[in-house]
Scaffold this active site. Structure first.
Site, PDB file in Angstrom:
ATOM      1  CG  ASP A 174      10.749  79.768  41.738  1.00 34.39           C
ATOM      2  OD1 ASP A 174      11.519  80.596  41.211  1.00 34.39           O
ATOM      3  OD2 ASP A 174      10.782  78.551  41.495  1.00 34.39           O
TER       4      ASP A 174
ATOM      5  CE  LYS B  41      14.339  84.811  45.085  1.00 39.92           C
ATOM      6  NZ  LYS B  41      13.455  83.630  45.001  1.00 39.92           N
TER       7      LYS B  41
ATOM      8  N   GLY C 120      15.051  83.121  38.171  1.00 36.32           N
ATOM      9  CA  GLY C 120      14.061  83.703  37.265  1.00 36.32           C
ATOM     10  C   GLY C 120      13.145  84.555  38.124  1.00 36.32           C
ATOM     11  CG  HIS C 121      14.389  87.103  40.526  1.00 35.58           C
ATOM     12  ND1 HIS C 121      15.374  87.775  41.200  1.00 35.58           N
ATOM     13  CD2 HIS C 121      14.482  85.805  40.933  1.00 35.58           C
ATOM     14  CE1 HIS C 121      16.032  86.920  41.977  1.00 35.58           C
ATOM     15  NE2 HIS C 121      15.517  85.724  41.817  1.00 35.58           N
TER      16      HIS C 121
ATOM     17  CD  GLN D 107      19.548  80.708  43.110  1.00 39.26           C
ATOM     18  OE1 GLN D 107      20.518  81.251  43.579  1.00 39.26           O
ATOM     19  NE2 GLN D 107      19.174  80.933  41.878  1.00 39.26           N
TER      20      GLN D 107
HETATM   21  P1  GDP Z   1      11.070  84.820  42.334  1.00 42.48           P
HETATM   22  O1  GDP Z   1      12.032  83.887  41.694  1.00 42.48           O
HETATM   23  O2  GDP Z   1      11.098  84.730  43.825  1.00 42.48           O
HETATM   24  O3  GDP Z   1      11.219  86.236  41.857  1.00 42.48           O
HETATM   25  O4  GDP Z   1       9.612  84.318  41.906  1.00 42.48           O
HETATM   26  P2  GDP Z   1       9.165  83.872  40.419  1.00 42.48           P
HETATM   27  O5  GDP Z   1       9.034  85.072  39.575  1.00 42.48           O
HETATM   28  O6  GDP Z   1      10.001  82.767  39.924  1.00 42.48           O
HETATM   29  O7  GDP Z   1       7.745  83.217  40.743  1.00 42.48           O
HETATM   30  C1  GDP Z   1       6.717  83.929  41.335  1.00 42.48           C
HETATM   31  C2  GDP Z   1       5.515  83.927  40.387  1.00 42.48           C
HETATM   32  O8  GDP Z   1       4.361  84.349  41.070  1.00 42.48           O
HETATM   33  C3  GDP Z   1       5.668  84.898  39.224  1.00 42.48           C
HETATM   34  O9  GDP Z   1       5.006  84.382  38.119  1.00 42.48           O
HETATM   35  C4  GDP Z   1       4.968  86.165  39.727  1.00 42.48           C
HETATM   36  O10 GDP Z   1       4.464  86.956  38.679  1.00 42.48           O
HETATM   37  C5  GDP Z   1       3.851  85.561  40.516  1.00 42.48           C
HETATM   38  N1  GDP Z   1       3.395  86.329  41.690  1.00 42.48           N
HETATM   39  C6  GDP Z   1       4.123  87.072  42.557  1.00 42.48           C
HETATM   40  N2  GDP Z   1       3.333  87.513  43.559  1.00 42.48           N
HETATM   41  C7  GDP Z   1       2.095  87.028  43.325  1.00 42.48           C
HETATM   42  C8  GDP Z   1       0.854  87.101  44.026  1.00 42.48           C
HETATM   43  O11 GDP Z   1       0.742  87.688  45.099  1.00 42.48           O
HETATM   44  N3  GDP Z   1      -0.212  86.447  43.472  1.00 42.48           N
HETATM   45  C9  GDP Z   1      -0.119  85.754  42.318  1.00 42.48           C
HETATM   46  N4  GDP Z   1      -1.210  85.137  41.871  1.00 42.48           N
HETATM   47  N5  GDP Z   1       1.028  85.667  41.626  1.00 42.48           N
HETATM   48  C10 GDP Z   1       2.128  86.285  42.147  1.00 42.48           C
HETATM   49  P1  IMO Z   2      14.822  81.983  41.965  1.00 36.71           P
HETATM   50  O1  IMO Z   2      15.845  83.056  42.216  1.00 36.71           O
HETATM   51  C1  IMO Z   2      13.734  77.773  42.438  1.00 36.71           C
HETATM   52  C2  IMO Z   2      17.000  74.855  42.208  1.00 36.71           C
HETATM   53  C3  IMO Z   2      17.024  73.896  41.047  1.00 36.71           C
HETATM   54  C4  IMO Z   2      17.677  72.694  41.701  1.00 36.71           C
HETATM   55  C5  IMO Z   2      18.697  73.337  42.642  1.00 36.71           C
HETATM   56  C6  IMO Z   2      20.100  73.418  42.071  1.00 36.71           C
HETATM   57  O2  IMO Z   2      14.002  82.189  40.751  1.00 36.71           O
HETATM   58  O3  IMO Z   2      14.018  81.729  43.196  1.00 36.71           O
HETATM   59  P2  IMO Z   2      21.233  74.949  40.219  1.00 36.71           P
HETATM   60  O4  IMO Z   2      20.952  75.099  38.760  1.00 36.71           O
HETATM   61  O5  IMO Z   2      21.128  76.219  40.979  1.00 36.71           O
HETATM   62  O6  IMO Z   2      22.524  74.252  40.497  1.00 36.71           O
HETATM   63  O7  IMO Z   2      20.083  73.951  40.760  1.00 36.71           O
HETATM   64  O8  IMO Z   2      18.221  74.644  42.899  1.00 36.71           O
HETATM   65  N1  IMO Z   2      16.942  76.299  41.844  1.00 36.71           N
HETATM   66  C7  IMO Z   2      15.867  77.064  41.988  1.00 36.71           C
HETATM   67  N2  IMO Z   2      14.606  76.754  42.385  1.00 36.71           N
HETATM   68  N3  IMO Z   2      14.053  79.062  42.148  1.00 36.71           N
HETATM   69  C8  IMO Z   2      15.308  79.389  41.788  1.00 36.71           C
HETATM   70  O9  IMO Z   2      15.714  80.662  41.637  1.00 36.71           O
HETATM   71  C9  IMO Z   2      16.266  78.363  41.649  1.00 36.71           C
HETATM   72  N4  IMO Z   2      17.563  78.348  41.272  1.00 36.71           N
HETATM   73  C10 IMO Z   2      17.963  77.071  41.415  1.00 36.71           C
HETATM   74  O10 IMO Z   2      15.728  73.616  40.588  1.00 36.71           O
HETATM   75  O11 IMO Z   2      16.735  72.015  42.506  1.00 36.71           O
HETATM   76 MG    MG Z   3      12.049  82.335  40.289  1.00 32.45          MG
END
Ligand code: GDP
Ligand code: IMO
Ligand code: MG
Length: 435
Positions: free
Chosen positions: A13, A16, A40-41, A224
């Site tokens: 998270d 990415k 979840g991206h 991840q």
């Molecule tokens: P990922 O899994 O690495 O793609 O990240 P996620 O989408 O799960 O979580 C990142 C969250 O931060 C999302 O809700 C993005 O919209 C948000 N986000 C990304 N970059 C920034 C930033 O620079 N500032 C803020 N406030 N939010 C951001």
């Molecule tokens: P993105 O790509 C954050 C965590 C789960 C749990 C562990 C194992 O959005 O960064 P799983 O279902 O993969 O067997 O769970 O990994 N986990 C993540 N945490 N971002 C993710 O993906 C994750 N995908 C799995 O919360 O601790």
């Molecule tokens: Mg994510």
């Protein structure tokens, strides 16, 4: 060589999705190499928010092709649902998405059997996303899994499915996990999915290598983060695949010699979802503030993310494992209101500074973080798009992270929207993107 890996330097998270979407402008193909719909991206384009799970973020740019590599595990129902949602939102997917014939398939008995490790009394729950990711990779490694190629061959599929499904039902009954699945119905459903996905399935290793030989550029999108990597992460509190840079080669069939750079994405602080040690987890009040200001709730499960301070020893470790050429620091704006910002510069165990990342969760759970407290800037970074326009103390903070991690910062994200990003002029990242 201009193919690049973009991956998470922490526990996932890191942002990415946003960064891959931004960088994909410079590439022809975006390829996912591991994980599944546990990812979840999030991408924000103007007021629109799109959450991608299995489909690489490059799908949001009309002329790009995207690949789901052999290292990914695919739940066909989740994939079809995601494709339909994208089409409904006006993003064309037809003829642009290619799925590896060697990717493994998730069945409904996989999430069901996750209950053996996650729900039974006395077991240490990992806190997974309950998507059946681990059990599917278990079948892959045990050499009884079913891949896309087998799913498409009806005769072979029926034979393999029969024995796999019967095994699983025996386990389900033995561990008293829910009611029996209607295995015939599931089979028929998967035969339908096969027809829906057939036009997209092919030898994507060949597709990628042919494209590279013809001078096209590939961006590898990690899911991840490195600390969730099955080998290098905080085992057993990890996911079941190689999220680190090495996974890009094995998970797509593109040789390491064809990959030219690795970009690590890190928040300006740190979060994790699920169980496991977390040395810099913040105290209740600060955690609450980070979570609220950063909207730190899981994009897949909606769970509140655990929040803490930037962990430099952890970053030094993931930089070593991945060989980061450069870092992208995201969510700097979330720290805008803090008077003081702690940064962990070392781990102590029994009063001694550790040189290595502990291998066991027991030891990592006992380390004491050594903090340096930096002054906050208490001015808006939010939405800033040039390095010069950042508050001086925010620049000092970033310079400190660079010194501590030993990796140059190539870009800074100051908001969720695509354009709220600073690419540092003259940086190595700028060169890697241009080549
Ligand atoms: P990922 O899994 O690495 O793609 O990240 P996620 O989408 O799960 O979580 C990142 C969250 O931060 C999302 O809700 C993005 O919209 C948000 N986000 C990304 N970059 C920034 C930033 O620079 N500032 C803020 N406030 N939010 C951001
Ligand atoms: P993105 O790509 C954050 C965590 C789960 C749990 C562990 C194992 O959005 O960064 P799983 O279902 O993969 O067997 O769970 O990994 N986990 C993540 N945490 N971002 C993710 O993906 C994750 N995908 C799995 O919360 O601790
Ligand atoms: Mg994510």
């Amino acid at each position: 060589m201009s193919n690049l890996i973009v991956l998470g330097a922490q526990w996932g998270d890191e942002g990415k999705g946003k960064i891959v979407d931004l960088f994909s402008e410079h590439f022809d193909i975006v390829a996912r190499y591991q994980g599944g719909h546990n990812a979840g991206h999030t991408v924000r384009i103007g007021n629109r928010k799109i959450i991608l799970k299995l489909v690489p973020s490059g799908i949001l740019r009309p002329r790009k092709r995207v690949v789901i590599g052999n290292g990914v595990v695919i739940d066909p129902a989740a994939l079809i649902q995601e494709l339909e949602a994208l089409e409904a939102a006006g993003f064309k997917t037809r003829g642009r998405l290619f799925i590896s014939h060697r990717a493994h398939v998730i069945f409904p008995f996989h999430p069901l059997l996750e209950g053996i490790s996650e729900k039974r009394p006395g077991r240490v729950a990992i806190g997974t996303t309950s998507r059946g990711i681990g059990p599917c990779y278990e079948d892959k490694v045990a050499r009884r899994g079913i891949r896309m190629a087998e799913l498409l061959d009806r005769k072979v599929f029926r034979r393999l499915y029969q024995s796999l499904a019967e095994d699983k039902d025996t386990l389900r009954a033995a561990f008293a996990l829910g009611d029996a699945l209607d295995l015939e119905k599931v089979r028929a459903q998967y035969e339908e999915y096969a027809e829906r996905l057939r036009p997209m399935v092919q030898d994507t290793a060949r597709l990628l290598n042919t494209a590279i030989a013809a001078g096209q550029r590939v961006l590898f999108e990690g899911a991840q983060g490195t600390m969730l990597d099955i080998d290098h992460g905080t085992y057993p509190f990890v996911t079941s695949s190689n999220a680190s840079a090495g996974g890009a080669a094995t998970g797509t069939g593109v040789p390491p010699s064809r990959i030219g750079g690795v970009v690590g994405i890190s928040k300006a602080y740190i979060t994790r979802v699920g169980g496991g040690p977390f040395p810099t987890e913040a105290g209740e009040a600060a955690e609450e503030e980070l979570r609220n200001r950063g909207s730190e709730y899981g994009a897949v499960t909606g769970r509140p993310r655990r929040c803490g301070w930037f962990d430099a020893p952890l970053l030094r470790y993931t930089a070593m494992i991945n060989g980061f050429d450069t870092l992208v620091i995201t969510k700097l704006d979330v720290l805008d209101h803090f008077a003081e910002i702690p940064v962990c510069v070392g781990y102590k165990l029994s009063g001694k500074l550790l040189k290595e990342m502990p291998a066991t969760t027991d030891v990592l759970g006992r380390v004491e973080p050594v903090y340096r407290r930096l002054p906050g800037w208490r001015a808006p970074c939010a939405g800033v798009t040039s390095w010069r326009a950042l508050p001086a103390r925010a620049r000092d903070y970033l310079r400190f992270l660079e010194e501590q991690t030993g990796v140059p910062i190539g870009a800074v994200s100051t908001g969720a929207e695509r354009r709220q990003t600073i690419v540092v002029k003259g940086s190595r990242l700028e060169k890697l993107l241009r080549r």
